[in-house]
Design an enzyme around this catalytic site. Structure first.
Site, mmCIF file in Angstrom:
data_model
loop_
_atom_site.group_PDB
_atom_site.id
_atom_site.type_symbol
_atom_site.label_atom_id
_atom_site.label_comp_id
_atom_site.label_asym_id
_atom_site.label_seq_id
_atom_site.Cartn_x
_atom_site.Cartn_y
_atom_site.Cartn_z
ATOM 1 C CE LYS A 44 -21.467 -20.791 -33.179
ATOM 2 N NZ LYS A 44 -21.100 -20.423 -34.346
ATOM 3 C CB SER A 282 -20.409 -30.858 -31.944
ATOM 4 O OG SER A 282 -20.436 -30.009 -31.024
HETATM 5 C C1 LIG Z 1 -22.832 -27.573 -30.226
HETATM 6 C C2 LIG Z 1 -21.928 -27.102 -31.452
HETATM 7 N N1 LIG Z 1 -20.935 -27.627 -32.150
HETATM 8 C C3 LIG Z 1 -20.486 -27.120 -33.217
HETATM 9 C C4 LIG Z 1 -20.952 -25.913 -33.726
HETATM 10 C C5 LIG Z 1 -20.466 -25.349 -34.918
HETATM 11 O O1 LIG Z 1 -19.496 -24.062 -34.683
HETATM 12 P P1 LIG Z 1 -19.011 -23.241 -36.137
HETATM 13 O O2 LIG Z 1 -20.324 -22.517 -36.330
HETATM 14 O O3 LIG Z 1 -18.078 -22.459 -35.554
HETATM 15 O O4 LIG Z 1 -19.002 -24.095 -37.234
HETATM 16 C C6 LIG Z 1 -21.937 -25.320 -33.140
HETATM 17 C C7 LIG Z 1 -22.438 -24.054 -33.900
HETATM 18 O O5 LIG Z 1 -23.549 -23.494 -33.384
HETATM 19 C C8 LIG Z 1 -22.323 -25.793 -32.032
HETATM 20 O O6 LIG Z 1 -23.451 -24.924 -31.490
#
Ligand SMILES: Cc1ncc(COP(=O)(O)O)c(C=O)c1O
Length: 321
Positions: A44, A282
């Site tokens: 991010k 994630s």
């Molecule tokens: C740890 C983590 N994984 C995945 C995501 C998902 O990303 P996106 O918002 O691009 O779908 C985020 C989003 O904040 C995140 O903080």
């Protein structure tokens, strides 16, 4: 090698690693784009930089105007860094359900953090769509009160543009002559999934792109499934709700893959032990989804994953127990 004059210049340009210890050549290949290799330890940071610079250019953000955003922690950390270095006041609004490391990190970078209570039946560490709605109400209230610029990650096109114009071009350059057959990405806003997929489909017209969801919050995979509690441990996404970027990219994604908490945790542990890649839930979910593809229709193929954030963000959780 060059000297950087600001940490802003160190955002992005992340490594791409072939997971050659975990995936034998006969099975295919998983390429991991290490998006946690950034000052705020998540993907991010890039989004934050893009949002603020786009807003500066199009006049939506004035000097001395505060910035407000709803965050699960990573967006807030990215904005905290960018705002601190560019001289904007930043207020992050986050659910108490997200890990405490995130609030501490944002504060270390000069952000003000407003923590919002979860719904009475919610579980710490498991932020639901309902919890997020409470955070959204507070973020809207603050934005109005302060006359602030609302970064608005779920709707701001900069969220996905960073995938299309920053992350994907780096991946293409790093791949050299290698081709990609599939891309999987765990969805929060869905921005990086849609953004990166948009660019990859131009370079590899036959590539298949999949959104990844928690099994219990599989809004796009099958929202009528019996076990849709919306509760899961994969922080940063899986909010079990309609996503603007997915809705407006009709036909771009080829399908959705669901992952259980256990699979995500096992995936993160396997990456740490097998490749010494220390990443979060994630990332584990993305790796687990890619493995599922290699074990089915994509045997012997090349798959791309992103690793959105660092495992250090989850030292207070059961990820590393
Ligand atoms: C740890 C983590 N994984 C995945 C995501 C998902 O990303 P996106 O918002 O691009 O779908 C985020 C989003 O904040 C995140 O903080």
């Amino acid at each position: 090698m060059k000297t950087f004059c600001s940490m802003l210049e160190t955002i992005g340009k992340t490594p791409l690693v072939r997971l050659s210890r975990l995936v034998d050549k006969s099975q295919g290949a998983i390429f991991a784009k290490l998006e946690f290799a950034s000052p705020g330890l998540s993907k991010k940071d890039r989004v934050a930089l893009q949002m603020i610079e786009d807003a500066e250019k199009n006049g939506k953000l004035q000097k001395d105007q505060p910035v407000v955003e709803l965050t699960s922690g990573n967006m807030g950390t990215g904005l905290a860094i960018v705002c601190q270095l560019k001289g904007y006041r930043f207020i992050a609004v986050m659910s108490k359900g997200n890990s405490i490391e995130r609030a501490k990190m944002m504060k270390a970078f000069g952000a003000e953090v407003r923590l919002v209570d979860q719904l009475p039946d919610s579980i710490p560490g498991q932020v639901s769509g309902g919890d997020l709605e409470l955070v959204e109400i507070e973020a809207q209230k603050l934005t109005k009160e302060l006359g602030a610029f609302r970064a608005n990650q779920f709707f701001n096109p900069s969220t996905k543009d960073v995938g299309t114009y920053r992350i994907a071009p780096e991946i293409l350059e790093q791949l050299g002559n290698e081709k990609l057959d599939a891309f999987v990405d765990f969805m929060g806003t869905g921005g990086s999934c849609i953004g990166v997929a948009t660019a990859l489909k131009k370079s590899f017209p036959r590539i298949k792109c999949f959104g990844v969801e928690p099994e219990r919050a599989s809004f796009y995979f099958d929202r009528t499934a019996a076990n849709q509690t919306g509760k899961h441990k994969i922080q940063g996404g899986g909010y079990n709700m309609m996503l603007e970027f997915v809705e407006t990219a009709t036909g771009l994604l080829d399908g959705f893959i669901t992952i259980t908490d256990k699979e995500a945790i096992f995936g993160a542990k396997e990456m740490a032990l097998g490749e010494c890649i220390f990443a979060g839930f994630s990332s584990g979910a993305n790796y687990a989804a890619a493995k599922k593809l290699l074990q089915s229709d994509f045997k012997g193929k090349n798959i791309l994953i992103l690793t959105p954030d660092s495992g250090t963000k989850y030292l207070s959780t059961d990820l590393w127990d």
